[in-house]
Design a protein around this motif. Structure first.
Motif, PDB file in Angstrom:
ATOM      1  N   LEU A 219      46.955  60.939   2.399  1.00  0.00           N
ATOM      2  CA  LEU A 219      45.760  60.311   2.971  1.00  0.00           C
ATOM      3  C   LEU A 219      45.027  59.436   1.958  1.00  0.00           C
ATOM      4  N   ASN A 220      44.429  58.362   2.466  1.00  0.00           N
ATOM      5  CA  ASN A 220      43.653  57.429   1.660  1.00  0.00           C
ATOM      6  C   ASN A 220      42.320  58.052   1.256  1.00  0.00           C
ATOM      7  N   ALA A 221      42.175  58.332  -0.019  1.00  0.00           N
ATOM      8  CA  ALA A 221      40.952  58.970  -0.517  1.00  0.00           C
ATOM      9  C   ALA A 221      39.749  58.046  -0.454  1.00  0.00           C
ATOM     10  N   ASP A 222      39.971  56.732  -0.276  1.00  0.00           N
ATOM     11  CA  ASP A 222      38.872  55.768  -0.263  1.00  0.00           C
ATOM     12  C   ASP A 222      38.268  55.565   1.122  1.00  0.00           C
ATOM     13  N   ASP A 223      38.894  56.123   2.164  1.00  0.00           N
ATOM     14  CA  ASP A 223      38.439  55.920   3.543  1.00  0.00           C
ATOM     15  C   ASP A 223      37.966  57.255   4.110  1.00  0.00           C
ATOM     16  N   PRO A 224      36.655  57.426   4.327  1.00  0.00           N
ATOM     17  CA  PRO A 224      36.140  58.712   4.814  1.00  0.00           C
ATOM     18  C   PRO A 224      36.769  59.146   6.137  1.00  0.00           C
ATOM     19  N   ARG A 225      37.076  58.196   7.024  1.00  0.00           N
ATOM     20  CA  ARG A 225      37.685  58.556   8.299  1.00  0.00           C
ATOM     21  C   ARG A 225      39.088  59.117   8.106  1.00  0.00           C
ATOM     22  N   VAL A 226      39.783  58.634   7.091  1.00  0.00           N
ATOM     23  CA  VAL A 226      41.121  59.154   6.806  1.00  0.00           C
ATOM     24  C   VAL A 226      41.030  60.492   6.091  1.00  0.00           C
ATOM     25  N   VAL A 227      40.123  60.604   5.139  1.00  0.00           N
ATOM     26  CA  VAL A 227      39.945  61.876   4.432  1.00  0.00           C
ATOM     27  C   VAL A 227      39.635  63.000   5.414  1.00  0.00           C
ATOM     28  N   ALA A 228      38.887  62.673   6.462  1.00  0.00           N
ATOM     29  CA  ALA A 228      38.524  63.679   7.463  1.00  0.00           C
ATOM     30  C   ALA A 228      39.736  64.223   8.212  1.00  0.00           C
TER      31      ALA A 228
END
Length: 447
Positions: A219-228
């Motif tokens: 997962l992309n750590a820079d995108d909160p929607r992806v981290v979720a």
């Protein structure tokens, strides 16, 4: 593809045989009769304007030995009610038979998925035979066709998965549950179809939900929607990006005079420099995703870095080309959305040269925010380019947003004429628009 007789394919797909059931398919399935090769299976569809069954003989001359379609043809034909469903069933069966020695990777995101897929393929193929999606063929036909390219020698299968509606990726993971799910970002691509970024996040999250038991989410750590999306799996999670907490972190990012990124990738126990041959700072994020996926497959970070340094990308993704008059072309004409267009404009601004000219076409499928998003891109472009050329009625707001730097043109032909009249030596020209805008025609005319 693993060897299968026409009779075996009919039994798998629930069809009947017209012709010799003993002929054996040994090469990949194809939709285009011109791409058939010895041993291919030609898949025929009846469209609004073209009937693929009429091209069976042409496919046979190119080497196809059988047809999967809805009516008999001159070649041995597996006749089914629904060719797409039959193709998907066949693909699921073939990969199922290979699964014991096969690791399956899925990759999705609003932008960057094709480049990341290409980088992943380079990293993985450095250690074992790898099959990956061709170009951006990432839909309900493209994914099963890619699956059918796998054979007994394949160890890694990389599947790019796109979506225009909620449920699209879930349908694809229903064919094959990935062992590794890579999610790059939640942007605005196809916003008109989805209605909101929340819906886009839900659609992309289907890849994580569809993981095989024990599978890894990358997962992309820079995108909160992806981290979720961590919450969507009980399995292990690896993160990538520039964020401090990323498992595969990008450090020290810089660009050379041609806009090519250099940086360091760091994990908890390794550190390695990377220099990419591709332009754009955003490729560092894609490379970190590919390296993270490689780690999951046992590819050491130093091996991944070496592979990334020479990895090829699919066509029309910020391809730099020298033009006859001394100008430089950045051909990014494959597709566009607001996020990817801003990234391309950042690349344009970073390249050394004379004037910077942004030639921007329509960004399709943005729904009710289309006019506002085109205008906002025009404003952004005015800070990255000396001249901002918009093409087409929908893109007119780009020129409006660019103010005094904006030039509005009616169509691709007018853009070619304008560029031929105005391009000078040392100019750098970016050509970018949605696939439907066909700005590849502009790029081709300039070359």
């Amino acid at each position: 593809m693993i060897p299968l007789s026409a009779g075996e394919i009919a039994a798998i797909a629930g069809g009947t045989i017209s012709g010799d059931e003993s002929v054996t398919v040994t090469a990949p399935a194809v939709l285009d009769s011109r791409r058939a090769e010895p041993g291919s299976l030609f898949v025929a569809f009846t469209g609004e304007h073209v009937d693929g069954h009429d091209y069976a003989e042409q496919a046979g001359r190119a080497g196809a030995v059988a047809v999967l379609g809805s009516r008999p043809t001159p070649l041995p034909t597996i006749v089914v009610e629904d060719a797409q469903a039959a193709l998907q069933t066949l693909a699921a069966h073939v990969v199922g038979r290979l699964r014991e020695r096969l690791t399956v990777f899925g990759v999705t995101g609003s932008q960057g998925k094709t480049s990341t897929k290409d980088l992943m393929a380079a990293v993985l193929s450095s250690t074992a035979p790898t099959i990956a999606t061709f170009g951006s063929f990432n839909n309900q036909l493209g994914v099963p066709l890619t699956m059918l390219r796998a054979d007994a020698t394949t160890r890694f299968l990389v599947l790019e998965m796109g979506a225009r509606h909620i449920g699209d990726i879930a349908e694809l993971t229903g064919l094959v549950s990935p062992d590794v799910a890579v999610v790059l970002g939640v942007g605005q691509a196809h916003l008109g179809s989805f209605g909101s970024r929340g819906a886009i996040a839900k659609a992309k999250g289907e890849l994580v939900r569809g993981l095989a038991p024990g599978g890894t989410a990358v997962l992309n750590a820079d995108d909160p929607r992806v981290v979720a999306m961590r919450a969507l799996t009980d399995g292990p999670v690896l993160t990538f990006g520039r964020a401090e907490h990323a498992d595969v972190r990008v450090l020290g990012l810089s660009l050379d005079s041609l806009g090519r990124p250099s940086f360091t990738l760091r994990t908890v126990d390794a550190l390695h420099p990377v220099a990419l041959p591709h332009v754009g700072a955003h490729q560092a994020l894609n490379a970190s995703a590919a390296a993270a996926a490689g780690l999951r497959a046992g590819v050491p970070l130093d091996t991944a870095a070496t592979a990334l340094a020479t990895a090829p990308l699919s066509k029309w993704r910020l391809e730099p080309r020298d033009l006859a008059g001394g100008a430089t072309l950045l051909n990014d004409s494959y597709n566009a959305n607001p996020d990817s267009t801003r990234a391309a404009l950042d690349v344009l601004a970073a390249i050394a040269g004379g004037r910077r000219i942004a030639v921007l076409g329509e960004m399709l499928e943005l729904g009710h925010v289309s006019d506002a998003e085109h205008h906002a891109v025009g404003q952004y472009a005015a800070h990255r380019a000396d001249v901002v050329v918009s093409i087409g009625k929908t893109a007119l707001s780009i020129a409006d947003g660019a103010g005094e730097r904006g030039v509005a043109l009616a169509d691709n032909s007018a853009a070619v004429d304008w560029l031929r009249d105005h391009l000078a030596a040392d100019d750098v020209v970016l050509v970018k628009g949605s696939r439907g805008a066909r700005l590849d025609e502009v790029a081709a005319a300039l070359r």
